[in-house]
Scaffold this motif. Structure first.
Motif, PDB file in Angstrom:
ATOM      1  N   GLY A  56      -3.663  -3.954   5.951  1.00  0.00           N
ATOM      2  CA  GLY A  56      -2.409  -3.004   5.383  1.00  0.00           C
ATOM      3  C   GLY A  56      -1.183  -3.891   5.612  1.00  0.00           C
ATOM      4  N   LEU A  57      -0.097  -3.309   5.158  1.00  0.00           N
ATOM      5  CA  LEU A  57       0.907  -3.742   5.335  1.00  0.00           C
ATOM      6  C   LEU A  57       1.689  -4.224   6.696  1.00  0.00           C
ATOM      7  CD1 LEU A  57       2.994  -2.219   2.114  1.00  0.00           C
ATOM      8  CD2 LEU A  57       1.765  -4.394   2.357  1.00  0.00           C
ATOM      9  N   ASP A  58       2.117  -5.314   6.781  1.00  0.00           N
ATOM     10  CA  ASP A  58       2.954  -5.649   8.085  1.00  0.00           C
ATOM     11  C   ASP A  58       4.404  -5.880   7.940  1.00  0.00           C
ATOM     12  OD1 ASP A  58       3.603  -6.619  10.728  1.00  0.00           O
ATOM     13  OD2 ASP A  58       2.760  -8.656  10.526  1.00  0.00           O
ATOM     14  N   VAL A  59       5.066  -4.960   8.435  1.00  0.00           N
ATOM     15  CA  VAL A  59       6.756  -5.186   8.030  1.00  0.00           C
ATOM     16  C   VAL A  59       7.590  -5.156   9.135  1.00  0.00           C
ATOM     17  CG1 VAL A  59       8.539  -3.292   7.069  1.00  0.00           C
ATOM     18  CG2 VAL A  59       5.947  -3.160   6.400  1.00  0.00           C
ATOM     19  N   LEU A  60       8.444  -6.089   8.832  1.00  0.00           N
ATOM     20  CA  LEU A  60       9.450  -6.480   9.720  1.00  0.00           C
ATOM     21  C   LEU A  60      10.911  -6.261   9.078  1.00  0.00           C
ATOM     22  CD1 LEU A  60      10.861  -8.061  12.300  1.00  0.00           C
ATOM     23  CD2 LEU A  60      10.277 -10.089  11.190  1.00  0.00           C
ATOM     24  N   VAL A  61      11.633  -5.449   9.746  1.00  0.00           N
ATOM     25  CA  VAL A  61      13.193  -4.996   9.290  1.00  0.00           C
ATOM     26  C   VAL A  61      14.001  -5.703   9.971  1.00  0.00           C
ATOM     27  CG1 VAL A  61      14.596  -3.433   8.581  1.00  0.00           C
ATOM     28  CG2 VAL A  61      12.041  -3.027   8.686  1.00  0.00           C
ATOM     29  N   THR A  62      15.017  -6.420   9.426  1.00  0.00           N
ATOM     30  CA  THR A  62      16.347  -6.833  10.002  1.00  0.00           C
ATOM     31  C   THR A  62      17.743  -6.443   9.306  1.00  0.00           C
ATOM     32  OG1 THR A  62      16.296  -9.006   8.962  1.00  0.00           O
ATOM     33  CG2 THR A  62      15.089  -8.918  10.951  1.00  0.00           C
ATOM     34  N   GLY A  63      18.611  -6.305  10.152  1.00  0.00           N
ATOM     35  CA  GLY A  63      19.887  -5.860   9.531  1.00  0.00           C
ATOM     36  C   GLY A  63      20.243  -4.449   9.609  1.00  0.00           C
ATOM     37  N   GLY A  64      19.479  -3.608  10.357  1.00  0.00           N
ATOM     38  CA  GLY A  64      19.646  -2.193  10.405  1.00  0.00           C
ATOM     39  C   GLY A  64      20.344  -1.931  11.416  1.00  0.00           C
TER      40      GLY A  64
END
Length: 412
Positions: free
Chosen positions: A179-187
């Motif tokens: 499945g999708l592995d998601v990393l978020v920055t800048g939030g």
């Protein structure tokens, strides 16, 4: 006043070059006209097209900045990238056979970083426009895997939940087998309500893992990637080869170079792209500066079946390269440095005289600098293989086979 020029070649970034002028979206041999603006020719119009000019396969090409050369035939792009490697070698006076470029297919990029911004009516996600901070939605992107191409609504939902009004989120999405592995920055900074909202989004969109900056929000299933006979779960945001095709191609080339070696050193080993496949036939010592990536490598090795011994060492190879006495016990070395190359480690390799070196590079310029050092120390550069995982971009990768000259002569 419009100016007419003839394009001589493609530059390093994919722009047409006419004298000292750069012309975006132009091809060698074309006659084009436009309005000069410094060293750029703007408002370009093709007067005489090249036989290599094709209709871009992606409907977003003209506006999206993700690709540079979709207007050129596959043959043209492959030749251009091979030429970049050949030119770099020539500049340094290094002689080698440069093989034809091997290119990953379309719709195969398994990682992409989307920009996602809140709007008055909700949010929008996509790639940045060409030479702009504007975000262009790309629902029909032909570069990334179909799963990634459909992930924009997820990125938009994350923006609605956690983006500030002033800036865009950077949403790095990797298509793992789980499945999708998601990393978020800048939030926004995390607080209790935001954590709850993000955890719900992780479930709602069926994400394998969601990480916000450096904090794990949720993991429904560990996102894993095949590396030889092993399955590896990298840390969030860890380096991976851009396509499965590219990873398999690089691995096969490295195996071919290493051959029957029984003791192999893997420098800048990452999560085990090369160490784990090579462990099928050889004992491998993997050295990497990122402790978390080495832990992922070690975990993959321990759970795999039928692999020989793999040891790991966390070490900054820029500041503390392995020394000749540490290198002497290995039959072959694999080195896959970042774009800066590996000048310090290459200097020690020349002293150790390891018989065979497989060099994997993402920067032809720093590669040829290191190649010259090896060749000056008595290594032969048998061949160089350009590999294009970043289709339609200006990015070039390569694999090169180095052997001590007397070893090469024995094999003839």
């Amino acid at each position: 006043m419009r100016k007419t020029v003839t394009i001589e070649r493609l530059g390093q970034q994919g722009d047409g070059v006419a004298g000292d002028m750069f012309v975006p979206l132009a091809l060698p041999g074309e006659v084009v006209s436009g309005i000069p603006d410094g060293d750029q020719l703007t408002e370009m119009r093709v007067e005489t097209p090249s036989a290599d000019r094709v209709s871009a396969p992606c409907p977003h090409f003209r506006s999206c900045g993700g690709c540079q050369v979709q207007h050129a035939s596959d043959t043209c792009v492959a030749g251009w990238k091979r030429g970049i490697v050949e030119t770099a070698l020539t500049v340094q006076g290094v002689t080698a056979t440069v093989r034809p470029t091997l290119t990953s297919p379309d719709r195969s990029r398994r990682r992409a970083t989307f920009a996602a911004r809140r709007t008055k009516k909700g949010a929008m996600a996509g790639f940045h426009a060409r030479k702009s901070d504007a975000i262009i939605p790309v629902p029909s992107c032909v570069l990334v895997t179909p799963t990634l191409a459909k992930s924009a609504p997820m990125a938009e939902a994350l923006a609605v939940a956690g983006a500030s009004r002033k800036g865009a989120l950077s949403v790095s999405v990797t298509d793992s087998v789980d499945g999708l592995d998601v990393l978020v920055t800048g939030g926004k900074p995390l607080d209790g309500p935001l954590r709850i909202t993000l955890a719900a989004l992780c479930e709602a969109h069926g994400l394998a893992r969601l990480t916000w900056e450096d904090e794990l929000i949720g993991m429904r299933v560990p996102p894993s990637y095949a590396m030889g006979a092993a399955r590896v779960v990298p840390p969030p945001g860890a380096f991976l080869q851009a396509t499965e095709h590219g990873q398999a191609t690089l691995t096969d080339l490295v195996r071919d170079i290493v051959g029957p070696a029984k003791s192999v050193l893997d420098l800048f080993a990452g999560c085990g792209t090369f160490a784990l496949p090579l462990a099928k036939t050889a004992e491998v010592h993997a050295v990497e500066g990122d402790r978390a990536m080495l832990a992922a490598l070690d975990g993959g090795w321990r759970q795999a079946q039928g692999l020989k011994r793999v040891t790991t060492e966390t070490r900054d190879l820029f500041r503390r390269p392995l020394m000749p006495d540490e290198l002497a016990r290995f039959d072959a070395a694999v080195i896959d440095p970042p774009r800066a190359g590996a000048a310090a480690q290459i200097a020690e390799l020349t002293q150790a005289k390891i018989e065979t070196i497989a060099y994997v590079s993402c920067n032809p310029q720093t590669f040829v600098r290191d190649a010259k050092t090896l060749c000056d120390a008595g290594y032969s550069l048998d061949w160089v293989q350009p590999v294009d995982q970043f289709r339609w971009s200006a990015h070039v990768e390569l694999v090169a086979a180095f052997r001590l000259a007397h070893i090469r002569d024995q094999r003839r």
